[in-house]
Design an enzyme around this catalytic site. Structure first.
Site, short mmCIF file in Angstrom:
data_model
loop_
_atom_site.label_atom_id
_atom_site.label_comp_id
_atom_site.label_asym_id
_atom_site.label_seq_id
_atom_site.Cartn_x
_atom_site.Cartn_y
_atom_site.Cartn_z
CB CYS A 71 -37.02 -44.22 -27.21
SG CYS A 71 -37.06 -43.76 -25.52
N1 SAJ Z 1 -27.49 -42.54 -32.58
C1 SAJ Z 1 -26.71 -42.61 -33.72
N2 SAJ Z 1 -26.53 -41.49 -34.48
C2 SAJ Z 1 -27.12 -40.30 -34.13
C3 SAJ Z 1 -27.92 -40.24 -32.96
C4 SAJ Z 1 -28.08 -41.37 -32.20
O1 SAJ Z 1 -26.16 -43.66 -34.06
O2 SAJ Z 1 -26.92 -39.30 -34.84
C5 SAJ Z 1 -27.70 -43.75 -31.78
C6 SAJ Z 1 -27.25 -43.59 -30.34
O3 SAJ Z 1 -25.90 -43.99 -30.21
C7 SAJ Z 1 -28.19 -44.54 -29.61
C8 SAJ Z 1 -29.48 -44.47 -30.43
O4 SAJ Z 1 -29.11 -43.98 -31.71
O5 SAJ Z 1 -27.69 -45.86 -29.64
C9 SAJ Z 1 -30.54 -43.57 -29.83
O6 SAJ Z 1 -29.93 -42.35 -29.58
P1 SAJ Z 1 -30.77 -41.00 -29.17
O7 SAJ Z 1 -29.83 -39.87 -29.19
O8 SAJ Z 1 -32.00 -40.91 -29.96
O9 SAJ Z 1 -31.07 -41.25 -27.62
P2 SAJ Z 1 -32.30 -41.85 -26.84
O10 SAJ Z 1 -32.63 -43.23 -27.22
O11 SAJ Z 1 -31.95 -41.59 -25.42
O12 SAJ Z 1 -33.53 -40.95 -27.32
C10 SAJ Z 1 -34.12 -40.08 -26.42
C11 SAJ Z 1 -35.51 -39.85 -26.96
N3 SAJ Z 1 -36.31 -39.23 -25.94
C12 SAJ Z 1 -37.57 -39.69 -25.76
O13 SAJ Z 1 -38.05 -40.63 -26.37
C13 SAJ Z 1 -38.39 -38.98 -24.78
C14 SAJ Z 1 -35.48 -38.97 -28.17
O14 SAJ Z 1 -36.81 -38.53 -28.48
C15 SAJ Z 1 -34.63 -37.76 -27.95
O15 SAJ Z 1 -34.64 -36.95 -29.12
C16 SAJ Z 1 -33.22 -38.24 -27.66
O16 SAJ Z 1 -33.32 -38.91 -26.39
C17 SAJ Z 1 -32.24 -37.09 -27.57
O17 SAJ Z 1 -32.40 -36.14 -28.37
O18 SAJ Z 1 -31.30 -37.21 -26.79
#
Ligand code: SAJ
Length: 451
Positions: free
Chosen positions: A273
């Site tokens: 995403c």
């Molecule tokens: N990441 C960082 N630093 C952070 C947070 C994330 O480097 O502070 C990286 C993660 O390691 C990963 C990427 O960014 O590689 C994405 O991380 P994410 O926590 O956003 O996880 P996702 O991709 O699973 O995002 C999903 C999304 N859900 C939907 O699209 C329905 C997002 O909207 C959610 O907010 C997120 O999950 C969540 O909060 O877990």
């Protein structure tokens, strides 16, 4: 004319039939949820996935095998034949929206789903898109395909957009308790779609004035994350140079009880995403002659982080008179984030490719993801961590899986000679203090000056 009354009645008396198109991490939980109240046809073009599901095998932790089996014998019919969708009152599209090789939106899955619906679309049916896409997709892409049937959207059949907000593996927020946004192409459509979700969800249903607003809300949610992660990464790059621990800075900033929300640096942004959604909006914005510099710059900063990780690795090896060439580097974590097995857009892929292209050897250890596809072929995780670090010159900690504790890692590092450790996620908060004297530690966002 399809009628609010007729469809509302079918929702309230449970006689509505719901088709869910696409049984991935979004569609399958939704099909299970809907089958609590309605007869559901779960359509999936992959015969292999259908077979797996029919055997009661769930690929997602969010759908237990017992629940799947219970529903299969009752209100959930699985099919790879579009014809089985023909008599559904509601058709909910939950297909992937990836990028193509030019990093442009790939709407081929949505278009394929619409073209098959168009072959049987009839008066009184209602189509909902859940896949994430840029504002305008429902009205500019979907509806023209449907209206090729000669039927008129909003009059003969209903259309709405309701973004999926599933967070795979999230123990607290599941499809049934995450607030749901719904926007129809007119008020009647908004109301009908809202009633459908309200009939099965515990969470609130938020009605928007139109489809575009609902499409924009979802894309904004994820772009918000991407740009804030980029900020955390840029702060990390600055504070590294200043000899400041960016992780401590973020934790201290968190003591402000308002106006701050923590995001953390890392080796880059992966997943299905966050790295993609900004490019969907950017693509559409340019059609309105607007270049979203901030959004695009954020992507560039995030895309630099795997390269920065390699720069730290080169610096660490240099301090022990080694080069990547002919060195063996063990990558801890190939999944895109903590405690998941998904490797889509994982930064580790770029790190592995850089190591190989520099003449190094890469070994992998990941307790969740078993392998990752790279341009040099598949790289598989070692069975155990000891084997993974055996004869290795360096470890790069890319993912902070819960089991990668300081104790777990220090026991491994102690078996290495003159280890070089690159820590992308501040797993070893105090570096190699108390672990080994002859090692070299560098971390993203850490004061990395050599003593
Ligand atoms: N990441 C960082 N630093 C952070 C947070 C994330 O480097 O502070 C990286 C993660 O390691 C990963 C990427 O960014 O590689 C994405 O991380 P994410 O926590 O956003 O996880 P996702 O991709 O699973 O995002 C999903 C999304 N859900 C939907 O699209 C329905 C997002 O909207 C959610 O907010 C997120 O999950 C969540 O909060 O877990």
């Amino acid at each position: 004319m399809f009628s609010l009354e007729e469809l509302s009645k079918k929702i309230s008396d449970g006689s509505a039939k719901v088709g869910v198109i696409g049984l991935g991490y979004v569609g399958l939980p939704l099909a299970i949820l809907m089958s609590k109240r309605f007869k559901v046809v779960g359509f999936e073009k992959s015969k292999e996935i259908i077979e797996q599901l029919k055997n009661g095998k769930s690929p997602f932790t969010d759908v237990t095998e017992s629940l799947l089996t219970e529903r299969l014998g009752n209100t959930l019919l699985l099919s790879d034949n579009e014809k089985d969708l023909g008599d559904c009152d509601f058709l909910i599209i939950c297909v992937p929206t990836p990028l193509d090789y030019e990093k442009k939106p790939d709407l081929s899955y949505i278009k394929t789903a619409c073209r098959s619906i168009q072959t049987f679309l009839k008066k009184g049916q209602f189509v909902i898109l859940e896949s994430t896409s840029y504002p305008g997709t429902t009205e500019e892409i979907m509806i023209p395909l449907f209206e090729k049937s000669g039927l008129k959207a909003g009059e003969d059949f209903g259309v709405a957009y309701s973004p999926e907000r599933v967070d795979p593996g999230n123990k607290k927020f599941k499809v049934e308790n995450i607030p749901k946004v719904v926007g129809g192409i007119n008020e009647t459509c908004t109301e009908i779609a809202a009633k459908l979700y309200e009939s099965v969800l515990e969470a609130k249903v938020i009605r928007t004035r139109d489809c575009k607003t609902a499409e924009a809300a979802k894309i904004a949610e994820n772009i918000f994350r991407d740009v804030n992660i980029a900020l955390a990464n840029e702060l990390a790059l600055i504070f590294e140079r200043m000899g400041i621990n960016a992780w401590e800075v973020i934790d201290i900033a968190c003591t402000k009880p308002f106006g701050f929300m923590p995001f953390y640096p890392g080796a880059g942004v992966g997943g299905h995403c966050i790295p993609l959604d900004p490019l969907y909006l950017s693509y559409q914005a340019k059609k309105y002659e607007f270049i979203p510099r901030f959004i695009e710059l954020s992507g560039e900063i995030n895309d630099f982080m795997p390269i920065h990780t390699i720069n730290l690795l080169i610096e660490g090896l240099k301090r022990v008179n080694k080069k990547i060439t002919k060195s063996t580097i063990t990558i801890f974590g190939i999944a895109y984030k903590r405690d998941v097995k998904d490797t889509r857009e994982s930064p580790s892929r770029i790190i592995i490719e850089q190591i190989i292209s520099s003449g190094g050897n890469a070994k992998i250890f990941d307790p969740f993801a078993k392998e990752i596809e790279t341009k040099y072929g598949k790289y598989k995780s070692e069975k155990d961590a000891e084997q993974a670090v055996k004869n290795s010159d360096a470890i790069v900690i890319v993912v902070d899986h819960t089991i990668f504790t300081e104790e777990f890692l220090s026991n491994l590092i102690k078996t290495m000679d003159e280890p070089v450790i690159v820590d992308c996620k501040n797993v070893l908060k105090e570096g190699l203090k108390g672990i080994c004297e002859d090692g070299i530690y560098l971390g993203i966002g850490k004061p990395n000056h050599s003593e």
